[in-house]
Scaffold this active site. Structure first.
Site, PDB file in Angstrom:
ATOM      1  N   ASN A   1       0.850  -1.195   0.000  1.00  7.22           N
ATOM      2  CA  ASN A   1       0.000   0.000   0.000  1.00  7.22           C
ATOM      3  C   ASN A   1       0.881   1.240   0.000  1.00  7.22           C
ATOM      4  O   ASN A   1       1.293   1.723   1.041  1.00  7.22           O
ATOM      5  CB  ASN A   1      -0.927  -0.047   1.223  1.00  7.22           C
ATOM      6  CG  ASN A   1      -1.870   1.152   1.255  1.00  7.22           C
ATOM      7  OD1 ASN A   1      -1.663   2.132   0.550  1.00  7.22           O
ATOM      8  ND2 ASN A   1      -2.894   1.070   2.090  1.00  7.22           N
TER       9      ASN A   1
ATOM     10  N   CYS B   1      -2.273   5.124   0.099  1.00  5.38           N
ATOM     11  CA  CYS B   1      -3.229   5.749   1.010  1.00  5.38           C
ATOM     12  C   CYS B   1      -2.918   7.239   1.158  1.00  5.38           C
ATOM     13  O   CYS B   1      -1.835   7.613   1.591  1.00  5.38           O
ATOM     14  CB  CYS B   1      -3.183   5.061   2.364  1.00  5.38           C
ATOM     15  SG  CYS B   1      -4.344   5.769   3.527  1.00  5.38           S
TER      16      CYS B   1
ATOM     17  N   THR C   1      -6.775   5.760  -3.970  1.00  2.00           N
ATOM     18  CA  THR C   1      -7.714   6.888  -3.969  1.00  2.00           C
ATOM     19  C   THR C   1      -7.019   8.227  -4.214  1.00  2.00           C
ATOM     20  O   THR C   1      -5.805   8.351  -4.031  1.00  2.00           O
ATOM     21  CB  THR C   1      -8.491   6.955  -2.651  1.00  2.00           C
ATOM     22  OG1 THR C   1      -7.545   7.020  -1.583  1.00  2.00           O
ATOM     23  CG2 THR C   1      -9.371   5.734  -2.484  1.00  2.00           C
TER      24      THR C   1
ATOM     25  N   CYS D   1     -17.344  17.530 -32.845  1.00  2.00           N
ATOM     26  CA  CYS D   1     -16.774  17.533 -31.493  1.00  2.00           C
ATOM     27  C   CYS D   1     -17.447  16.550 -30.544  1.00  2.00           C
ATOM     28  O   CYS D   1     -16.935  16.277 -29.469  1.00  2.00           O
ATOM     29  CB  CYS D   1     -16.810  18.944 -30.912  1.00  2.00           C
ATOM     30  SG  CYS D   1     -18.457  19.520 -30.465  1.00  2.00           S
TER      31      CYS D   1
ATOM     32  N   CYS E   1     -27.360  15.205 -25.654  1.00  2.00           N
ATOM     33  CA  CYS E   1     -28.664  14.652 -26.060  1.00  2.00           C
ATOM     34  C   CYS E   1     -29.128  13.608 -25.042  1.00  2.00           C
ATOM     35  O   CYS E   1     -28.390  12.692 -24.717  1.00  2.00           O
ATOM     36  CB  CYS E   1     -28.562  14.006 -27.439  1.00  2.00           C
ATOM     37  SG  CYS E   1     -30.127  13.282 -27.982  1.00  2.00           S
TER      38      CYS E   1
END
Lengths: 455, 424
Positions: B134, B137, B203, B385, B392
């Site tokens: 990890n 974090c 995250t 584009c 829509c």
């Protein structure tokens, strides 16, 4: 007026149960429902719903405000276009106006956005500390408005906004017009019509004088002398006649008379009940009458119309309300004779069956009878010509029986304007009357102010 | 039916849907429920040195859409707040009970060789299938020199990865932080350190909203708040890009990638695989809907694979990587033009006002006799584009049609209008 029904019994149900039956036909949205429904709005540009709204409310804007938890902003957007937005939200036939035009009103999109209920949500939940509109400095101009219905009130508010002084002359005890006296009780419940009037008057500069009828206590010539401009919003005060013998018999009366009595009743259980009744007509008033009598406890309510369902003035939505309340809708039948009992009171009606031949309504030669304790006529309202009896008023150009106006609500007499049902312009709807009042106020204001500049 | 089983960085799993290291994988109870629901693997919530971390209340907040759907999710929870011993014992038990599922242990200890050397054998003894480092974090732990504080320094990433490869024989997955300028730098460092795979994204630093009455951001702890880690549907586009950046980086070619970030449906997962992932991890969607979502993910993915003729994940893994390139290699001569299906159009006018106000005035609003409007594309003005198609509300109403303009492929590197073009 209900003397003519005094021989009838009273409803079996008690006051509490009847009050419950006359509760809101379309209950208000909860906050969560409003949040969900407002999120369905696509925030269209050049939105078809706005084009369909006679009072030109910026619908996408107010719905977006609701979505953004700005209910006051939403309410102000509505009220700035339509000061009676609260009652219009309740009584408008949205199914043929904004909600019919809604781009989501097709099978692919499931259903139109519930614009009417969202509008009601905004108005009902906006709590203004003070009146949300501020008057311009006093102009020194005074305008007479005849009639305190939607057109007159709308006109008065807009004129007051511009700093003018307004005196409204009203024949009846209460202001509000059809909102107070004519709308089905379950569409406009409790004292909303009066609360709306009170809110509107908060702007200041508007005085209402009750008990003044044009043609009786008032004359147009006098009003024109005393005020800088006059706005006529006298509605359609007369009910059309059937043109049959015995039309005055006990047991027969105009639906509008009964509805007015019902709306003013504190205790519905004291109203006369016609257990078997006939309602003549095919507009929303006829539906309102039939449904209300059914709610009071009538078990045999027949609404009879001389043409077919397609020609009915009442929308499909209204017809569905009638059917849901056990009202029988009979078409292609025309009143032929009022049937009386030996005491001269209504016991029923004979109808001629009708058909359309080459575009013309004809009798088929057949007839049938319906038994009834009362007959309510709702075949339309008529202009009450007795209002225009003074010499000046007689000069007013007419269109059919109604008062002629141009697109800015000017009559043929300088300084005299007219709007709402007493004119032939547009549809006979509350929202249309509000728009007339607003446009007339704009026209009066710009006319009076241009005179000031010229001087 | 397609075979969803995978072998990722030497780790076998019955399907590619793993739960990411996060609150749902903090203890045996949750992990067993996840396996019962059908998840192919679990990355156990990050273990650290004792004493265990302490968490605050409250911990989560969200960025909501118009109908209260959660677009993005934010948390300020730290690594496991249970003791190392309890976690190791539960991991051992769960792995024994569920031998066919991938069980990976997430780790975060100080950036000191001794710390890693101590914890690695303890973790290996559980029988787990691999470890995930990890390094991502973004809240709380970086203040203590761990998590993103490591992941943001490539030298640390490489060094710690190497320690793990030295002191453990388990596959090492390095979890990368997106709170960095160029994700490839960290991936390259992991690769140099000997990582068996990378997983991303962790995250993103975030504040989801501010309570305007109390004048404090969410989530609120007392009268204060702090930034948290952003995840959920809203971060998927960022994650997809970072995955693609690594997948097409020649320096890390062949490095297995486990995709993380806003995955909530089989289609999301398939998109990560198409951009080079061999497995995916899910957290927010499970936190919002429960572990049962894996049923629709498995079923949907295998039916779609069947429809495409893919028998295994490897058959389409990375298939979209080759079509992802730098801007300078795009075909300048390619041209699309919008076409509105008038039968499908509901007349909302959104395409018109979007184009009129903010783009190229290429959609005309034609007033009709009945008060409605008809919207038509002005071909000469349309630059293709996609804005009208995006605004829509009706799916497939506006189509972007490729134009046959007869021009050959031409990229900016060779375009005569480019003063720095490649000669010849």
């Amino acid at each position: 007026m209900i003397d003519t029904l005094s021989h009838l019994p009273r409803p079996h149900a008690g006051a509490v149960e009847l009050a419950d039956r006359f509760g809101d036909l379309a209950p208000p949205l909860t906050a969560r429902q409003a949040a969900l429904e407002s999120a369905r709005c696509l925030y269209c540009y050049d939105a078809p719903c706005v084009n369909a709204c006679p009072s030109e409310i910026d619908i996408p804007s107010f719905i977006r405000s609701i979505q953004q938890e700005n209910v006051q902003g939403a309410a102000q957007t509505i009220l700035s276009a339509n000061i009676l937005g609260g009652s219009c939200a309740r009584v408008c036939p949205t199914e043929v106006l904004c909600q019919q035009a809604c781009v989501r009103n097709n099978a692919e999109e499931c259903a139109p956005v519930l614009i009417g209920l969202l509008q009601r949500h905004a108005i009902d939940n906006a709590q203004f500390g003070e009146h949300p509109f501020q008057r311009a400095p006093a102009s020194g101009k005074r305008i007479a408005v005849v009639g305190a219905g939607p057109a007159g009130l709308s006109c008065a508010h807009r004129l007051a906004l511009y700093g003018h002084e307004v005196v409204i002359f009203e024949a009846r005890e209460k202001a509000g017009g059809l909102n107070e006296y004519g709308i089905a009780a379950y569409k406009l419940v409790d004292d909303f019509a009066q609360r709306e009037v009170e809110f509107l008057l908060q702007i200041g500069g508007i005085e209402i004088r009750h008990g003044h009828r044009l043609g009786v206590e008032l004359s147009l010539s006098l009003l024109r002398q005393q005020f800088d401009a006059v706005f006529l919003a006298i509605g359609l005060a007369a009910s059309k006649r059937l043109g049959l013998a015995d039309e005055q018999a006990p047991g027969l009366l105009a639906a509008t008379d009964y509805i007015r009595e019902l709306r003013q009743a504190d205790d519905l259980s004291q109203l006369p009940l016609a257990e078997r009744c006939i309602v003549l007509g095919a507009g929303n008033t006829a539906i309102d009458m039939a449904v209300q009598m059914s709610k009071l406890g009538a078990h045999d309510v027949n609404l009879v119309y001389r043409r077919g369902f397609a020609e009915m003035g009442a929308t499909e939505h209204e017809q569905a309300i009638a059917k849901a309340n056990q009202v029988r809708l009979l078409t292609w039948a025309q009143p032929q004779e009022v049937l009386l009992d030996d005491q001269g009171r209504v016991r029923g009606m004979r109808f001629a069956r009708t058909q359309q031949v080459d575009g013309r309504l004809q009798s088929t030669g057949e007839s049938f009878e319906l038994t009834a304790d009362a007959i309510f006529s709702a075949i339309g309202q008529a202009f009450d010509a007795s209002a225009l009896v003074d010499p000046l008023a007689r000069e007013l150009k007419r269109e059919g029986e109604r008062i002629w106006v141009d697109a800015t609500l000017r009559t043929s007499l300088p300084g005299v304007y007219a709007g709402g049902d007493c004119t032939a312009l547009g549809q006979d709807l509350t929202v249309q009357a509000v728009q007339h009042g607003k446009l007339a106020a704009e026209a009066i204001h710009s006319h009076l102010m241009s005179n000031v500049e010229a001087a | 039916m397609a075979d969803l089983s995978i072998e990722f960085a030497g780790i076998k799993a019955p399907n590619p849907f793993w739960l990411a290291s996060a609150p749902p994988t903090d203890k045996a109870y949750n992990v067993v429920r996840a396996f019962e629901a059908g998840w192919g693997g679990v990355v156990w919530k990050t273990l650290g040195e004792d004493p265990a971390a302490v968490n605050v209340s409250s911990r989560y907040s969200a960025h909501f859409g118009a109908n209260r759907e959660v677009l993005g999710f934010n948390n300020i929870e730290l690594i496991t707040d249970r003791s190392l011993e309890i976690n190791l014992r539960e991991i051992t038990q769960v792995k024994q009970a569920w031998p066919d599922r991938a069980l990976i242990v997430s780790l975060m200890v100080p950036c000191v060789e001794e710390s890693w050397k101590t914890i690695l054998p303890l973790v290996a003894a559980t029988g787990c299938d691999g470890i995930e480092l990890n390094f991502g974090c973004p809240h709380g732990m970086p203040e203590r020199g761990m998590g993103a504080a490591v992941g943001q320094v490539p030298e640390y990433v490489e060094r710690v990865t190497r320690w793990c490869k030295t002191y453990s024989s388990l596959p090492v997955i390095v979890k990368l932080t997106p709170n960095i300028t160029d994700i490839r730098t960290a991936a390259r460092a992991a690769y140099r350190g000997g990582a068996d795979a990378v997983s991303l994204i962790n995250t993103i630093n975030s504040i989801t909203s501010v309570d305007l009455e109390r004048m404090v951001a969410n989530p609120i702890v007392g009268s204060q708040s702090t930034h948290g880690g952003y995840c959920g549907s809203a971060v998927k586009p960022i994650a997809l890009n970072m995955v693609a950046e690594i997948a097409r980086d020649p320096e890390t070619r062949g490095l297995p990638i486990c995709g993380i970030g806003g995955i909530g449906s089989w289609r999301d997962a398939a998109e990560f695989v198409a951009l080079g992932c061999g497995a995916v991890q899910v957290c927010t969607a499970a936190m919002l809907h429960g572990f049962r979502i894996v049923e629709q993910m498995q079923d949907g993915l295998s039916r779609w694979m069947d429809s495409q003729g893919y028998q295994r994940l490897a058959d389409f893994s990375g298939k979209a990587v080759g079509n992802t390139t730098d801007w300078k290699y795009l075909d300048i001569n390619y041209q699309v033009i919008a076409r509105i299906d008038q039968d499908a159009c509901i007349g909302c006018g959104r395409c018109h006002i979007a184009c009129e106000d903010t783009s190229h005035q290429a959609i005309a609003s034609l007033a009709q006799a009945d008060g409605t409007h008809r919207y038509e594309v002005i071909d000469e003005e349309c630059v293709g584009c996609n804005l009208c198609q995006i605004t829509c509300p009706v799916q497939d109403c506006i189509e972007m049609l490729a134009q046959d303009n007869g021009k050959p492929f031409l990229d900016w590197q060779h375009d005569p209008r480019n003063p720095y073009r490649i000669a010849g």
